[in-house]
Design a protein around this motif. Structure first.
Motif, mmCIF file in Angstrom:
data_model
loop_
_atom_site.group_PDB
_atom_site.id
_atom_site.type_symbol
_atom_site.label_atom_id
_atom_site.label_comp_id
_atom_site.label_asym_id
_atom_site.label_seq_id
_atom_site.Cartn_x
_atom_site.Cartn_y
_atom_site.Cartn_z
ATOM 1 N N SER A 132 0.804 -1.193 0.069
ATOM 2 C CA SER A 132 -0.091 -0.080 0.004
ATOM 3 C C SER A 132 0.910 1.488 -0.052
ATOM 4 C CB SER A 132 -0.835 0.136 1.287
ATOM 5 O OG SER A 132 -1.663 0.978 1.313
ATOM 6 N N SER A 133 1.978 1.280 0.897
ATOM 7 C CA SER A 133 3.083 1.995 0.729
ATOM 8 C C SER A 133 3.596 2.689 -0.599
ATOM 9 C CB SER A 133 4.038 1.967 1.817
ATOM 10 O OG SER A 133 3.593 2.065 3.313
ATOM 11 N N LEU A 134 3.972 1.362 -1.200
ATOM 12 C CA LEU A 134 4.412 1.537 -2.720
ATOM 13 C C LEU A 134 3.421 2.120 -3.388
ATOM 14 C CD1 LEU A 134 6.681 1.094 -4.467
ATOM 15 C CD2 LEU A 134 5.709 -1.260 -4.958
ATOM 16 N N GLY A 135 2.299 1.782 -3.446
ATOM 17 C CA GLY A 135 1.117 2.467 -4.280
ATOM 18 C C GLY A 135 0.978 3.836 -4.046
ATOM 19 N N ASP A 136 1.065 4.333 -2.750
ATOM 20 C CA ASP A 136 1.137 5.713 -2.311
ATOM 21 C C ASP A 136 2.195 6.524 -3.024
ATOM 22 O OD1 ASP A 136 -1.334 5.097 -1.010
ATOM 23 O OD2 ASP A 136 -0.246 4.891 0.998
ATOM 24 N N VAL A 137 3.341 5.866 -2.744
ATOM 25 C CA VAL A 137 4.500 6.655 -3.594
ATOM 26 C C VAL A 137 4.387 6.786 -5.006
ATOM 27 C CG1 VAL A 137 6.982 6.274 -4.259
ATOM 28 C CG2 VAL A 137 6.220 5.900 -1.810
ATOM 29 N N ILE A 138 3.933 5.981 -5.588
ATOM 30 C CA ILE A 138 3.854 5.790 -7.178
ATOM 31 C C ILE A 138 2.389 6.924 -7.446
ATOM 32 C CG2 ILE A 138 3.004 4.543 -9.092
ATOM 33 C CD1 ILE A 138 4.219 2.048 -7.878
ATOM 34 N N LEU A 139 1.406 6.749 -6.496
ATOM 35 C CA LEU A 139 0.587 7.743 -6.854
ATOM 36 C C LEU A 139 0.934 9.352 -6.795
ATOM 37 C CD1 LEU A 139 -2.527 8.270 -7.368
ATOM 38 C CD2 LEU A 139 -2.997 8.170 -5.232
ATOM 39 N N ALA A 140 1.632 9.378 -5.558
ATOM 40 C CA ALA A 140 2.494 10.729 -5.344
ATOM 41 C C ALA A 140 3.517 11.253 -6.356
ATOM 42 C CB ALA A 140 2.982 10.738 -4.058
ATOM 43 N N ILE A 141 4.051 10.337 -7.028
ATOM 44 C CA ILE A 141 5.033 10.428 -8.085
ATOM 45 C C ILE A 141 4.288 10.956 -9.412
ATOM 46 C CG2 ILE A 141 6.473 9.793 -9.902
ATOM 47 C CD1 ILE A 141 7.731 8.145 -7.243
ATOM 48 N N GLY A 142 3.110 10.090 -9.366
ATOM 49 C CA GLY A 142 2.322 10.295 -10.920
ATOM 50 C C GLY A 142 1.736 11.834 -10.802
ATOM 51 N N ASN A 143 1.215 12.239 -9.704
ATOM 52 C CA ASN A 143 0.425 13.428 -9.323
ATOM 53 C C ASN A 143 1.548 14.671 -9.126
ATOM 54 O OD1 ASN A 143 -2.002 12.065 -9.618
ATOM 55 N ND2 ASN A 143 -2.166 12.016 -7.322
ATOM 56 N N LYS A 144 2.853 14.461 -9.321
ATOM 57 C CA LYS A 144 4.021 15.223 -9.100
ATOM 58 C C LYS A 144 3.562 16.241 -7.629
ATOM 59 C CE LYS A 144 4.344 15.725 -14.131
ATOM 60 N NZ LYS A 144 5.369 14.687 -14.317
ATOM 61 N N GLU A 145 3.525 15.455 -6.652
ATOM 62 C CA GLU A 145 3.265 16.034 -5.564
ATOM 63 C C GLU A 145 4.615 16.598 -4.891
ATOM 64 O OE1 GLU A 145 1.013 13.503 -2.925
ATOM 65 O OE2 GLU A 145 -0.758 13.541 -4.217
ATOM 66 N N GLN A 146 4.762 17.419 -4.088
ATOM 67 C CA GLN A 146 5.761 17.986 -3.685
ATOM 68 C C GLN A 146 6.656 17.139 -2.528
ATOM 69 O OE1 GLN A 146 5.556 21.927 -2.006
ATOM 70 N NE2 GLN A 146 7.673 22.066 -1.756
ATOM 71 N N HIS A 147 5.637 16.367 -1.802
ATOM 72 C CA HIS A 147 6.019 15.511 -0.750
ATOM 73 C C HIS A 147 5.897 14.080 -1.035
ATOM 74 C CE1 HIS A 147 6.916 13.420 2.939
ATOM 75 N NE2 HIS A 147 5.699 12.835 3.063
#
Length: 221
Positions: A132-147
């Motif tokens: 789930s954490s891996l999915g959250d990281v990939i989602l954040a990268i895909g959304n170009k989030e700052q954190h």
């Protein structure tokens, strides 16, 4: 060569100390140059594919497995094999170096089907949480989030250089043809689609000229 079992890193390369490795704290470190290391982890020098294959076989034999209602030999950990590669252009004497990470993720489990209890239940919860954490990281990268929440699990923190910057990542997703596994298959395909839509950056070559570091040890993550 390591496994992440219940959010604990274990050394798979040293079979003599593996049984006593549970109490050892292996710490993941990233330096300012983007290099990643894990403290007290065994490093083996290899010069041929046969030697690499032998280490992979050793890792497979040492990795933690357990029996569940769905699988008699279920992987209970994530396995990470890191190969640091260095080459030299004989004409220009330019050194090229890089890192190849081979990662075998444990599959997510539905407790209603795996029947996990006791230690198996604890393992399942750790596996599902890290995925789930891996999915959250990939989602954040895909959304170009700052954190980007790399620190939410040992897996994502270890693979931080591979999931961003100048790296390239390729994922294979295994799915089951069994109709009873439709739910897990659909979940895996959705995860694969999320990964496929994520852009992590532009890869670049890691090089050193003979003038800057002709004799030093070359490594990069």
């Amino acid at each position: 060569m390591l496994e992440i079992y219940n959010e604990t890193i274990r050394d798979l390369a040293n079979s003599r100390t593996y049984s006593h490795d549970a109490g050892k704290q292996h710490v993941v470190k990233h330096d300012a140059n983007g290099n990643t290391s894990v403290s007290d982890l065994t490093i083996v020098e290899v010069t041929s594919w046969e030697e690499v294959s032998s280490l992979l076989e050793q890792a497979a034999q040492s990795r933690t497995v357990g029996k569940t209602a769905m699988n008699e030999q279920s992987s209970r950990s994530h396995c990470v094999f890191t190969l640091r590669i260095a080459g030299v252009n004989e004409n220009t004497e330019q050194h090229v170096h890089g890192v190849l990470n081979l990662v075998d993720l444990a599959g997510s489990e539905r407790l209603s089907r795996s029947g996990a209890m006791g230690e198996r239940l604890k393992e399942t919860q750790a596996i599902n949480k890290s995925l789930s954490s891996l999915g959250d990281v990939i989602l954040a990268i895909g959304n170009k989030e700052q954190h980007i929440p790399y620190r939410n699990s040992k897996l994502t923190y270890l693979l931080q250089p591979c999931l961003g910057g100048d790296s390239k990542t390729l994922m294979f997703v295994n799915i089951s043809p069994d109709p009873k596994s439709f739910g897990e298959t659909l979940c895996s395909l959705r995860f694969a689609a999320k990964v496929n839509a994520c852009e992590i950056g532009v890869p670049r070559r890691q090089t050193n000229s003979r003038f800057s570091d002709a004799h030093g040890r070359l490594s990069s993550c």
